[in-house]
Design a protein around this motif. Structure first.
Motif, PDB file in Angstrom:
ATOM      1  N   ARG A 282      -6.987  -2.969   7.281  1.00 58.16           N
ATOM      2  CA  ARG A 282      -6.877  -1.997   6.408  1.00 58.16           C
ATOM      3  C   ARG A 282      -5.553  -1.748   6.304  1.00 58.16           C
TER       4      ARG A 282
ATOM      5  N   PRO B 191      -3.438   4.808   1.067  1.00 55.51           N
ATOM      6  CA  PRO B 191      -4.757   4.362   1.501  1.00 55.51           C
ATOM      7  C   PRO B 191      -5.861   5.232   1.097  1.00 55.51           C
TER       8      PRO B 191
ATOM      9  N   ALA C 125      -2.363   0.565   5.687  1.00 50.45           N
ATOM     10  CA  ALA C 125      -2.070   1.898   5.771  1.00 50.45           C
ATOM     11  C   ALA C 125      -0.893   2.049   4.845  1.00 50.45           C
TER      12      ALA C 125
ATOM     13  N   ARG D 294      -6.554   5.836  -3.679  1.00 47.40           N
ATOM     14  CA  ARG D 294      -5.938   4.646  -3.282  1.00 47.40           C
ATOM     15  C   ARG D 294      -4.919   4.202  -4.435  1.00 47.40           C
TER      16      ARG D 294
ATOM     17  N   CYS E 128       0.735  -1.182  -0.260  1.00 49.80           N
ATOM     18  CA  CYS E 128       0.095   0.006   0.122  1.00 49.80           C
ATOM     19  C   CYS E 128       0.950   1.311  -0.044  1.00 49.80           C
TER      20      CYS E 128
ATOM     21  N   ILE F 145      -2.535   0.633  -4.426  1.00 43.82           N
ATOM     22  CA  ILE F 145      -1.735  -0.433  -4.101  1.00 43.82           C
ATOM     23  C   ILE F 145      -1.095  -1.256  -5.180  1.00 43.82           C
TER      24      ILE F 145
ATOM     25  N   ARG G 101     -12.223  -7.471  -0.260  1.00 42.02           N
ATOM     26  CA  ARG G 101     -11.957  -6.128   0.078  1.00 42.02           C
ATOM     27  C   ARG G 101     -13.210  -5.188  -0.019  1.00 42.02           C
TER      28      ARG G 101
END
Ligand SMILES: [Fe+2]
Length: 320
Positions: free
Chosen positions: A265, A159, A267, A294, A156, A296, A281
């Motif tokens: 979740r 977030p 971070a 967000r 991540c 990832i 998710r």
């Protein structure tokens, strides 16, 4: 036209063996009892602090592997929130024995997918690139057996509100199913239990239909593999009563409040390393003028995290 060899998956699936064999209850009990006795109870037990995932200290790498060995997943926490280094997941994986990545048609050229809201991909029905929720699944459930995904990393960078993952070790799913009724496992290990329809875009099949088991065992290292999606639209399941009951049991496990389901979740700077466990998710808030979107990174592998297969797990000489 199919783009790859139309080899029937059923011919190359691997039967259950080792502690997963249904005809050896002693081996199963021994493995199961050992696994449950040391199983983590809290998500905090899965979190490993690391100073930089790209350059793990030996103790950090050992701890990530130890946690993965008992739970098939570990969460690392680093101070790199907001650092958008696409090489990070690959460098991390290399330190954990993850080498053979699996390319994805939508991944960038280096095999690393940037999971963020991409309108072009979203409209083609690829939910990972949207802000919508993702149902329970294992990655690559639509892949042919030789391309099975054994592990993946999610890192991540940024977030958002939402985007919470639930995680369930697939070996725990196996245990709960088998303890409820071994016939559930037998049904889900059938070579023809689940068929994913062909993927077609604009009338052209980009992937043929895939038929195969939910549970199988890797012929090379004896590890358990699971192929599953809670998606119902156009998934074809065997229609017998035991299969139906097994699916219902699994659905109830995934939607219930099992102590074995972890919720977290990620971070910024955190990530998940896992042997392709079950996960879902929640939806998340898309980018706004004040809040970046967000982001990832994801990379998927043919390998499992080194030293975490059932055979390694059984070695009496292996120090914990
Ligand atoms: Fe996934």
């Amino acid at each position: 036209m199919n783009v790859d060899m139309p080899m029937p998956d059923a011919a190359i699936s691997a039967a259950l063996r080792g502690p997963f064999a249904l005809d050896d209850d002693t081996a199963y009990r021994r493995w199961r009892d050992q696994k449950l006795a040391r199983y983590p109870r809290r998500v905090e037990d899965l979190i490993v602090e690391v100073h930089d995932p790209r350059k793990l200290r030996a103790s950090e790498a050992a701890e990530l592997r130890r946690v993965c060995r008992i739970a098939n997943l570990a969460i690392y926490a680093s101070p790199l929130a907001g650092v958008a280094d696409k090489n990070l997941p690959r460098r991390l994986g290399a330190q954990l024995g993850l080498a053979r990545h699996v390319a994805n048609p939508l991944a960038d050229d280096d095999g690393i997918s940037s999971l963020e809201v991409v309108p072009g991909k979203m409209t083609r029905g690829y939910i990972p690139y949207s802000s919508q929720r993702l149902l329970w699944h294992t990655d690559g459930y639509y892949n042919a057996m030789p391309d099975s995904i054994r592990a993946f990393i999610l890192h991540c960078v940024q977030p958002a509100d939402g985007g919470v993952n639930r995680l369930l070790d697939h070996e725990i799913a196996y245990i709960l199913l088998r303890d409820a009724d071994p016939e559930y496992v037998r049904a889900l290990a059938a070579d023809d239990v689940m068929t994913i329809p062909a993927n077609t875009e604009s009338g052209v099949a980009t992937r043929p239909a895939r038929t195969g088991p939910v549970f199988s065992v890797d012929a090379a290292d004896g590890s358990l593999h699971m192929r599953y999606t809670a998606r119902t639209r156009s998934i074809e399941w065997r229609s017998d009563d035991v299969t139906r009951a097994a699916r219902q049991f699994l659905e109830q496990l995934l939607t219930g409040d099992s102590q074995y389901v972890f919720t977290h979740r990620l971070a910024g700077g955190e990530g998940l390393v896992c042997n392709n466990v079950l996960h879902d998710r929640t939806a998340f808030t898309p980018a706004t003028a004040d809040q970046p979107g967000r982001l990832i990174y994801r990379i998927r592998y043919r390998d499992r995290v080194a030293g975490t297969a059932a055979a390694a797990d059984h070695s009496a000489t292996h120090p914990w």
